[in-house]
Design an enzyme around this catalytic site. Structure first.
Site: not given
Ligand code: COA
Length: 334
Positions: A120, A261, A291
């Site tokens: 990215c 970004h 993204n």
């Molecule tokens: N839809 C619904 N529920 C979802 C889900 C989705 N797409 N993805 C995960 N969940 C659930 C999980 O299973 C978890 O459930 P639980 O509490 O019952 O175990 C809950 O939602 C929270 O999951 P979590 O992984 O803590 O979510 P989060 O708030 O961290 O969000 C991302 C997940 C991926 C959106 C977040 O971690 C993120 O944006 N990370 C950075 C990614 C990024 O920027 N990548 C590119 C870098 S350049």
């Protein structure tokens, strides 16, 4: 890396971008994975993203069209370029580079051409390298592209990865300028490879770490530890912007646009709030494009440029972070 007294300046002569027509909405995704429109909007800020038609579109076509748009704005031809850099991790082929194919498609022969792999951070890395090569006197006119067909490496059974990514390309034409005050005032790039396995695309099973071996995602697709990346990004994003502003003496009042970004609205908002930068100075398009990895900053820059939002009076900042783990910033006066 700091530039102070340099013999040449660098002018951004044109910008361009390309996104596919096809849209993938959050509601479309609910038919593929267990998720909801509300969850995705609340956790990421994304409403929809663009998706290449694999039969006719991809990283190469988007990179070519984005660079062509930038050349048109600059009123230049491919043959005016002497270097093309394409930031990408989704090249159709490892050899030749996307950049070489783009060069051929735009008659930019014999311009040098290479791809740059910084995930990215690819567009900001590429802009930093390009401007340094121009300032050094080695090249006169460089086409910089960030292009990514992320949907070609997304496993649509994985609900954490599939909701985030979209396809896009952004480009800029940089030329040598006699005024050394024009161009990049400060640039920084860094990496911490210890975190490589929080965002990676394995091609061979033996590269997969033991703690991820049971992950059902097929080889060749993106694997992401969302929580790890989030933790890294929230801190690093703020640090990188803070560093760029303090090294150039910019304040939330004096800075122009902060071109970030588009990773996740919560990551961008957290940095913006902590730094006290007004909302209108931090452009957001993640709601419409998701993204797009190396495509994202170039796409934002082109949209801002065409909207007349990049001001002559106020330097703007580009900032990105991503797989590697990598990060980069650049402060520019136009
Ligand atoms: N839809 C619904 N529920 C979802 C889900 C989705 N797409 N993805 C995960 N969940 C659930 C999980 O299973 C978890 O459930 P639980 O509490 O019952 O175990 C809950 O939602 C929270 O999951 P979590 O992984 O803590 O979510 P989060 O708030 O961290 O969000 C991302 C997940 C991926 C959106 C977040 O971690 C993120 O944006 N990370 C950075 C990614 C990024 O920027 N990548 C590119 C870098 S350049």
């Amino acid at each position: 890396m700091t530039q102070i007294a340099q013999p040449f300046g660098v002018r951004i002569r044109g910008t361009g971008s390309c996104v596919p027509e096809r849209r993938l909405t959050n509601n479309d995704l609910t038919k593929l994975v267990d998720t909801s429109d509300e969850w995705i909007i609340q956790r990421t800020g994304i409403h929809e993203r663009r998706v290449c038609d694999p039969s006719s579109e991809g990283t190469f076509t988007m990179a070519r069209d984005a660079l062509k748009n930038a050349l048109d704005m600059a009123e230049m031809k491919g043959s005016d370029l002497d270097l093309i850099i394409v930031g990408t991790v989704t090249a159709e082929m490892t050899c030749p580079s996307v950049a070489a194919r783009v060069g051929a498609a735009l008659d930019a022969i014999p311009a040098a051409a290479f791809d740059l792999s910084a995930a990215c951070s690819g567009f900001v890395y590429s802009m930093n390298i390009a401007q340094a090569l121009i300032r050094s006197g080695q090249f006169r006119t460089v086409g910089v592209v960030g292009a990514e067909c992320m949907t070609s490496i997304v496993d649509y059974t994985d609900r954490t990865v599939s909701i985030l990514f979209g396809d896009a390309a952004g480009a800029a034409i940089l030329t040598r300028d006699p005024d050394p005050r024009i161009g990049c005032l400060y640039s920084a790039m860094g990496a911490d490879g210890r975190g490589w396995d929080s965002l990676y695309i394995p091609r061979r099973a033996q590269e997969i770490p033991a703690n991820d071996i049971d992950n059902p995602i097929a080889l060749g697709n993106l694997r992401m530890n969302g929580k790890e990346v989030f933790r890294f990004a929230v801190t690093k994003f703020r640090e990188v912007i803070e560093d760029a502003m303090s090294k150039t003496g910019l304040t939330p009042e004096s800075v122009g646009q902060v071109v970030c970004h588009q990773s996740n609205i919560r990551i961008i908002e957290s940095a913006r709030e902590k730094l006290g930068i007004p909302k209108e100075k931090v452009y957001i398009n993640i709601d419409r494009f998701g993204n797009s990895s190396a495509g994202s900053v170039g796409l934002c820059l082109d949209q801002l440029w065409r909207a007349g939002k990049i001001e002559k009076e106020r330097p703007f900042v580009m900032v990105a972070f991503g797989g590697g783990l990598t990060w980069a910033s650049g402060v520019w006066r136009v």
